[in-house]
Enzyme design. Structure first.
Site, mmCIF file in Angstrom:
data_model
loop_
_atom_site.group_PDB
_atom_site.id
_atom_site.type_symbol
_atom_site.label_atom_id
_atom_site.label_comp_id
_atom_site.label_asym_id
_atom_site.label_seq_id
_atom_site.Cartn_x
_atom_site.Cartn_y
_atom_site.Cartn_z
ATOM 1 N N ASP A 278 -5.809 1.801 0.886
ATOM 2 C CA ASP A 278 -6.713 1.735 -0.244
ATOM 3 C C ASP A 278 -7.205 3.217 -0.767
ATOM 4 O O ASP A 278 -8.197 3.253 -1.762
ATOM 5 C CB ASP A 278 -8.036 1.272 0.126
ATOM 6 C CG ASP A 278 -8.022 -0.293 0.669
ATOM 7 O OD1 ASP A 278 -6.805 -1.140 0.451
ATOM 8 O OD2 ASP A 278 -8.759 -0.652 1.687
ATOM 9 N N LYS B 34 -2.958 3.719 -4.041
ATOM 10 C CA LYS B 34 -1.527 3.929 -4.342
ATOM 11 C C LYS B 34 -0.892 3.171 -5.431
ATOM 12 O O LYS B 34 0.082 3.261 -6.116
ATOM 13 C CB LYS B 34 -0.677 3.524 -3.092
ATOM 14 C CG LYS B 34 -1.303 4.207 -1.882
ATOM 15 C CD LYS B 34 -0.704 3.427 -0.508
ATOM 16 C CE LYS B 34 -1.369 2.513 -0.320
ATOM 17 N NZ LYS B 34 -2.794 2.361 0.171
ATOM 18 N N GLY C 192 -3.389 -4.504 -0.681
ATOM 19 C CA GLY C 192 -4.176 -5.034 -2.125
ATOM 20 C C GLY C 192 -4.041 -3.750 -2.947
ATOM 21 O O GLY C 192 -4.733 -2.774 -2.803
ATOM 22 N N HIS C 193 -3.315 -3.990 -3.923
ATOM 23 C CA HIS C 193 -3.076 -2.520 -4.984
ATOM 24 C C HIS C 193 -3.507 -2.704 -6.143
ATOM 25 O O HIS C 193 -3.042 -4.130 -6.826
ATOM 26 C CB HIS C 193 -1.564 -2.201 -4.720
ATOM 27 C CG HIS C 193 -1.016 -1.607 -3.457
ATOM 28 N ND1 HIS C 193 0.188 -1.290 -3.313
ATOM 29 C CD2 HIS C 193 -1.616 -1.698 -2.404
ATOM 30 C CE1 HIS C 193 0.492 -0.969 -2.013
ATOM 31 N NE2 HIS C 193 -0.633 -1.236 -1.494
ATOM 32 N N GLN D 168 -0.752 0.162 3.041
ATOM 33 C CA GLN D 168 -1.676 0.729 4.054
ATOM 34 C C GLN D 168 -1.710 2.559 4.038
ATOM 35 O O GLN D 168 -1.480 3.080 2.927
ATOM 36 C CB GLN D 168 -1.085 0.416 5.556
ATOM 37 C CG GLN D 168 -1.319 -1.064 5.751
ATOM 38 C CD GLN D 168 -0.509 -1.871 5.029
ATOM 39 O OE1 GLN D 168 0.896 -1.912 5.320
ATOM 40 N NE2 GLN D 168 -0.655 -3.134 4.320
ATOM 41 N N LEU E 29 -12.375 11.133 -7.544
ATOM 42 C CA LEU E 29 -12.905 12.486 -7.386
ATOM 43 C C LEU E 29 -14.365 12.261 -8.179
ATOM 44 O O LEU E 29 -15.669 12.706 -7.948
ATOM 45 C CB LEU E 29 -12.489 13.829 -8.222
ATOM 46 C CG LEU E 29 -12.936 15.137 -8.001
ATOM 47 C CD1 LEU E 29 -12.838 15.692 -6.506
ATOM 48 C CD2 LEU E 29 -12.041 16.090 -8.729
HETATM 49 P P1 GDP Z 1 -4.319 1.044 -2.954
HETATM 50 O O1 GDP Z 1 -4.400 -0.189 -1.820
HETATM 51 O O2 GDP Z 1 -4.107 2.415 -2.298
HETATM 52 O O3 GDP Z 1 -3.555 0.365 -4.043
HETATM 53 O O4 GDP Z 1 -5.980 0.897 -3.375
HETATM 54 P P2 GDP Z 1 -6.970 -0.167 -3.856
HETATM 55 O O5 GDP Z 1 -6.461 -0.659 -5.330
HETATM 56 O O6 GDP Z 1 -7.039 -1.119 -2.675
HETATM 57 O O7 GDP Z 1 -8.357 0.675 -3.930
HETATM 58 C C1 GDP Z 1 -8.559 1.686 -4.932
HETATM 59 C C2 GDP Z 1 -9.631 1.347 -5.786
HETATM 60 O O8 GDP Z 1 -9.985 2.298 -6.631
HETATM 61 C C3 GDP Z 1 -9.228 0.488 -6.552
HETATM 62 O O9 GDP Z 1 -10.309 -0.501 -7.118
HETATM 63 C C4 GDP Z 1 -8.794 1.094 -7.902
HETATM 64 O O10 GDP Z 1 -9.003 0.732 -9.245
HETATM 65 C C5 GDP Z 1 -9.808 2.299 -7.682
HETATM 66 N N1 GDP Z 1 -9.506 3.712 -8.227
HETATM 67 C C6 GDP Z 1 -8.280 4.184 -8.098
HETATM 68 N N2 GDP Z 1 -8.248 5.599 -8.617
HETATM 69 C C7 GDP Z 1 -9.534 5.724 -8.897
HETATM 70 C C8 GDP Z 1 -10.148 6.815 -9.212
HETATM 71 O O11 GDP Z 1 -9.658 7.910 -9.742
HETATM 72 N N3 GDP Z 1 -11.629 6.864 -9.541
HETATM 73 C C9 GDP Z 1 -12.425 5.413 -9.438
HETATM 74 N N4 GDP Z 1 -13.564 5.619 -9.609
HETATM 75 N N5 GDP Z 1 -11.766 4.451 -8.777
HETATM 76 C C10 GDP Z 1 -10.417 4.566 -8.735
HETATM 77 P P1 IMO Z 2 -3.500 -1.164 1.308
HETATM 78 O O1 IMO Z 2 -1.875 -1.081 0.946
HETATM 79 C C1 IMO Z 2 -6.728 -1.026 4.030
HETATM 80 C C2 IMO Z 2 -6.259 -2.667 8.078
HETATM 81 C C3 IMO Z 2 -6.845 -3.864 8.246
HETATM 82 C C4 IMO Z 2 -6.996 -3.481 10.018
HETATM 83 C C5 IMO Z 2 -5.669 -3.194 10.153
HETATM 84 C C6 IMO Z 2 -4.688 -4.170 10.765
HETATM 85 O O2 IMO Z 2 -4.328 -1.930 0.275
HETATM 86 O O3 IMO Z 2 -3.849 0.336 1.473
HETATM 87 P P2 IMO Z 2 -3.357 -6.278 9.584
HETATM 88 O O4 IMO Z 2 -3.714 -7.369 8.823
HETATM 89 O O5 IMO Z 2 -2.182 -4.996 9.014
HETATM 90 O O6 IMO Z 2 -2.812 -6.321 11.057
HETATM 91 O O7 IMO Z 2 -4.637 -5.305 10.004
HETATM 92 O O8 IMO Z 2 -5.196 -2.516 9.117
HETATM 93 N N1 IMO Z 2 -5.255 -2.885 6.704
HETATM 94 C C7 IMO Z 2 -5.720 -2.114 5.608
HETATM 95 N N2 IMO Z 2 -6.778 -1.413 5.348
HETATM 96 N N3 IMO Z 2 -5.803 -1.074 3.328
HETATM 97 C C8 IMO Z 2 -4.713 -1.780 3.488
HETATM 98 O O9 IMO Z 2 -3.593 -1.824 2.557
HETATM 99 C C9 IMO Z 2 -4.439 -2.482 4.670
HETATM 100 N N4 IMO Z 2 -3.725 -3.322 5.458
HETATM 101 C C10 IMO Z 2 -4.112 -3.280 6.689
HETATM 102 O O10 IMO Z 2 -8.223 -3.757 7.765
HETATM 103 O O11 IMO Z 2 -7.851 -2.497 10.141
HETATM 104 MG MG MG Z 3 -5.764 -1.591 -1.072
#
Ligand code: GDP
Ligand code: IMO
Ligand code: MG
Length: 434
Positions: free
Chosen positions: A13, A16, A40-41, A223, A331
């Site tokens: 999270d 990416k 979840g991206h 991840q 940031l």
């Molecule tokens: P990912 O799994 O690595 O793609 O990240 P997620 O989408 O799960 O979580 C990142 C969250 O931070 C999302 O809600 C993005 O919209 C948000 N986000 C990404 N970059 C920034 C940033 O620079 N500032 C803020 N405030 N939010 C951000």
């Molecule tokens: P993205 O791509 C954050 C965590 C789960 C749990 C562990 C194992 O959005 O960054 P699993 O279902 O993979 O067997 O769970 O990994 N986990 C993540 N945490 N971001 C993710 O994906 C994750 N995918 C799995 O919460 O701790």
């Molecule tokens: Mg995510």
């Protein structure tokens, strides 16, 4: 032949999806190489939010080639739901390609994931319960069902029977579950196969050809490094390898195809699920990060645990991924916290100090973060678009992180929107070539 890998440098999270979307604009192919719909991206474009679990984060460019590589585990029902959802929002998914060799998440994998967690009780991993672990386990046991099997009903049925056989005992409580009926399951998956068929292809060949023709390929990780089954905080990890090395295996290219490896890290740290987290904060600052950062899981909606930036873990991530660039996201969330702290070593027991990430689980579980204090900043930085626009304390924070980790900062996130970024070299590269 530029190939750039985007990996999570923390516990997932990190942002990416947003980084992949930005780099995808000038790329010829975006390919996911591991994980499944545990990911979840998020991408925010013109105030509109898109969440992707399986479809690569390049799909918002009409016609862009976006592949789900052989290393990904696919829940076909989820993927079809995602495709339909995108079509309803007017997104062109014509460029979506699915590897014939990718493994499929079956209904019994989802049941086994939940049953396994329930059985572990307090020792649970906190998985996303999407069937990821059981699916990768079947892959390793050579009992997996692959995308190509959807195209031959007889083979599919035989393989499902073989996969179910050793699970009879654990699945007994679910014996009457309609989703586990062999014939119904086969019929359902054959239907998925018909619907997915136009997208199924040899994605490794597509990757190779794109690179051979001088194109740019973005390898989108899911991840993060600390969730890697080999290099993360085992057993509190996922069941795949989110590190950069896995991009080659999970997409089907050799190591020479990779020119750059960018690690994405938040300016602080979050973690969903159980497991060690040395810099975790259970105070007002932790709550500030949770609320200002909207730290709720994209996939499960769970509250993310929040803490200070862990530079011991980040330097470790730089090493095991061979990072050539660092992306520091969120940031903006740090504004209003003064002073800031960053963890620079761990302390364990009576005076033992660790500058490097400890290999022993018992040490990490009770490691105490030793931190440095850095000046904070009050200003709203969400409108900053150059490093020079940032307040001096924010610039110093980035410089401290980059020096400590030994990797140049390439990109900084100052808000969720795709324009809310700072390209550290002054302008956005058209091609990210080494
Ligand atoms: P990912 O799994 O690595 O793609 O990240 P997620 O989408 O799960 O979580 C990142 C969250 O931070 C999302 O809600 C993005 O919209 C948000 N986000 C990404 N970059 C920034 C940033 O620079 N500032 C803020 N405030 N939010 C951000
Ligand atoms: P993205 O791509 C954050 C965590 C789960 C749990 C562990 C194992 O959005 O960054 P699993 O279902 O993979 O067997 O769970 O990994 N986990 C993540 N945490 N971001 C993710 O994906 C994750 N995918 C799995 O919460 O701790
Ligand atoms: Mg995510």
């Amino acid at each position: 032949m530029p190939g750039i890998v985007i990996v999570g440098a923390q516990w997932g999270d990190e942002g990416k999806g947003k980084v992949t979307d930005l780099l995808a604009e000038h790329a010829d192919l975006v390919i996911r190489f591991q994980g499944g719909n545990n990911a979840g991206h998020t991408i925010v474009r013109n105030g509109e939010e898109f969440k992707f679990h399986l479809i690569p984060s390049g799909i918002l460019y009409p016609g862009k080639a976006c592949a789900i590589g052989n290393g990904v585990v696919i829940d076909p029902q989820v993927l079809l739901g995602e495709i339909e959802g995108m079509k309803r929002r007017g997104v062109d998914v014509g460029g979506l390609k699915i590897s014939a060799n990718a493994h499929l998440i079956m209904p019994y994998h989802v049941l086994l994931d939940s049953a396994g967690e329930a059985k572990l009780g307090k020792l649970r991993i906190g998985t996303t319960r999407r069937g990821i672990g059981p699916c990768y386990a079947d892959k390793a046991a050579r009992l997996g069902i692959r995308v190509q099997d959807l195209l031959d009903e007889a083979i599919l049925r035989k393989k499902i029977m073989a996969a179910l056989e050793p699970k009879r005992h654990v699945l007994r409580p679910h014996a009457k579950h309609p989703a586990l009926d062999l014939h119904a399951m086969t019929d359902e998956y054959v239907t998925y196969g018909h619907r997915l068929e136009p997208h199924i292809t040899d994605t490794a060949l597509l990757c190779h050809e794109t690179l051979e023709e001088g194109g740019t390929v973005v390898f989108e990780g899911a991840q993060g490094t600390m969730l890697d089954i080999d290099h993360g905080t085992y057993p509190f990890v996922t069941s795949s390898n989110p590190v950069a090395g896995a991009a080659c295996v999970g997409a089907g290219v050799g190591p020479k195809a990779i020119d750059e490896v960018w690690g994405v890290a938040k300016a602080y740290v979050t973690r969903v699920g159980e497991g060690p987290f040395p810099t975790e904060l259970a105070d007002d600052i932790g709550r500030h990060l949770l609320e200002r950062g909207h730290e709720y899981g994209t996939t499960t909606g769970r509250q993310r645990r929040c803490g200070w930036l862990d530079l011991v873990a980040l330097r470790y991530a730089a090493r095991v991924n061979g990072l050539t660039g660092l992306v520091v996201t969120k940031l903006d969330v740090l504004s209003g916290i003064d002073p800031l702290r960053v963890c620079t070593r761990y302390r364990h027991g009576e005076g033992a100090v660790f500058d490097d990430f400890p290999y022993h689980q018992s040490i990490l579980h009770s490691a105490e973060a030793v931190s440095e204090e850095l000046p904070g900043f009050e200003d709203d930085i969400s409108e900053c678009r150059t490093i020079a626009d940032l307040p001096p304390a924010a610039r110093d924070y980035l410089a401290y992180v980059s020096n400590f980790v030994g990797v140049p900062v390439k990109l900084v996130g100052v808000g969720p929107g795709r324009d809310q970024v700072i390209w550290a070299d002054g302008e956005r590269p058209l091609r990210v070539a080494a």
